[in-house]
Motif scaffolding. Structure first.
Motif: not given
Length: 494
Positions: A211-231
């Protein structure tokens, strides 16, 4: 005012400067607040406490670098102790005591270890009987330390080999310990190197990253890592969500510096939102890291403990099915001599474990031979003692490890953090990283209470905390350690 006085052998200016980092610990290995003074050839430790203690100092030993070594427990007395002699006595007693404990549990002792201990004992006897001939005493004490450190390393090697053999023979064909890396992914989830060395992934998601900007979480940053781990069929561990190193907190939070209530409320909101978003998808979280050890946003030690306790409560309520860990950096706690923090990582871990907050485990960041937030250099024997000490908390332990492969300037490392090259047995390089890290990883995995080992940096060409701690120089050049980890995982880990 309590005083412990030590007579020094002749030392150059650099080694005298290093002795200013000395500290004294009590029975639980927690350092006392203290000051170090030099009075001629004396090292004087000034404390408020007057009880007995053990002095720890960085001490050069031929062939072993400059590890932190400790004396036996010493009482205050008018006459000074001989520092070299007391350091030799302290480590020799530790190694002999550990050998006795493990022998009672069935460790098979080999002749080479017995020979090393006999050599160390002989050298110590000569040192102890030559106190009127100081040059001879110091030389014999140095000989004792060199042999004792060799014996300690040999003892650990025997322990690791026999424990791993016993655990594999008495249970599943492979061990369940997680061997993880911190993923460095682009927004499309691509990683720059092969992940075959690992059966688990650490997903980076600290507050500033997510959340580098208040109130605007960048979920895609975690989602991409989560997808890589699952693959890659990897088990998943995420965090820390709140890293109390100030550089890891979002810039916009500085508007509320020194305002504990507002920082707490914002931290609670952030943790709730992340856990709700990933509820049921991420089973293990490191919730807070560096609690009670860092100067962050003007928060006192008490504030940081209250923050950690409240976030554990919130996390457990938000995702009852997940496991939550709290992380500690610099777990040997030499930084406590300033008196700024009173509790220390061991006591804080124990307090949180006993408070019925739902703590599932503790994480130890092990970064020896780095500048702050790394620790002074320790050897493998001291690492084993540290793990056994934290095992007394009676919770599973996760280890986060960093070992350098160079000591120059690393443009991708965090500013101001350096490799303390003079502390290491040899100038840090790929070969020394392999030699040291392979032993430390093997030891951690051998301890049944260590549930996961995470390598802190995947590649040196991505931003990272500790200089040259990556397993790869870049996407095309793996370091020697990467191949060893892949083979270790194939042979031993499920």
């Amino acid at each position: 005012m309590g005083l412990l006085k030590f007579r020094l052998p002749p030392l150059d200016a650099r080694r005298l400067e290093r002795l200013k980092r000395a500290y004294v610990v009590g029975p639980d290995r927690s350092p006392f607040p203290m000051q170090v003074e030099f009075r001629g050839d004396l090292l004087v430790c000034k404390r408020e406490a007057t009880e007995s203690g053990r002095l720890h100092v960085p001490w050069a030993v031929a062939g072993h670098g400059e590890p932190v070594l400790g004396t036996s427990t010493l009482a205050e007395r008018p006459e000074p102790y001989d520092l070299a002699l007391e350091l030799a006595r302290g480590r020799l007693c530790e190694v002999r005591d550990q050998l006795g404990d493990w022998s009672q549990l069935g460790l098979v002792v080999t002749g080479d270890l017995q020979e090393l201990l006999a050599r160390a004992q002989s050298a110590f006897s000569r040192a102890a009987t030559r106190r009127d001939r100081r040059d001879e005493m110091n030389a014999a004490a140095s000989e004792c330390l060199a042999a004792t450190l060799q014996a300690g390393r040999r003892l650990i090697d025997l322990y690791v080999g026999q424990v791993l053999q016993t655990r594999l023979a008495g249970g599943p064909s492979k061990l369940p310990t997680s061997l993880a890396c911190v993923l460095d992914c682009d927004p499309k989830g691509r990683v720059p190197v092969s992940l075959e060395a690992f059966n688990a992934a650490r997903i980076r998601c600290h507050w500033k990253f997510l959340e580098p900007d208040e109130g605007n979480p960048l979920w895609e940053r975690v989602d991409s890592q989560l997808a890589t781990a699952r693959r890659n069929g990897m088990t998943i561990h995420a965090g820390p969500l709140i890293d109390l190193r100030e550089e890891m907190l979002p810039d916009w939070l500085t508007l509320w510096r020194d305002d504990f209530d507002t920082i707490l409320a914002m931290s609670v909101d952030f943790v709730k939102s992340v856990l709700m978003h990933y509820r049921g998808r991420i089973p293990v979280w490191t919730l807070v890291h560096r609690a009670g050890s860092s100067d962050a946003m003007g928060l006192s030690e008490e504030d940081q403990i209250r923050l950690t306790a409240r976030l554990l409560q919130v996390a457990r309520q938000t995702d009852p099915g997940a496991q939550f860990l709290v992380g500690f950096d610099r777990p040997w706690a030499e930084w406590m001599t300033s008196g700024r923090f009173q509790l220390g990582p061991l006591h804080l871990a124990d307090y949180l474990a006993r408070s019925d907050l739902g703590l599932s485990g503790i994480e130890l960041e092990i970064a020896p031979g780095f500048g702050r937030p790394g620790s002074l250099y320790r050897d493998l024997f001291d690492f084993s003692k540290l793990l056994d000490l934290f095992a007394l908390v009676n919770l599973p332990i996760a280890v986060n490890l960093a070992i350098p492969s160079n000591s120059g300037s690393d443009p991708q490392a965090a500013p101001g953090i350096v490799v303390e090259a003079a502390e290491w047995p040899e100038p840090p390089g790929e070969a020394s990283q392999l030699q040291i890290a392979s032993a430390w990883v093997s030891l951690a995995v051998a301890k049944p209470f260590v549930r996961s080992v995470t390598w802190s940096t995947l590649t040196d060409d991505h931003p990272h905390l500790y200089p040259f701690s990556g397993l790869h120089h870049d996407s095309t050049r793996p370091k020697q350690l990467a191949a060893w980890l892949a083979d270790f995982r194939r042979r031993l880990l499920a």
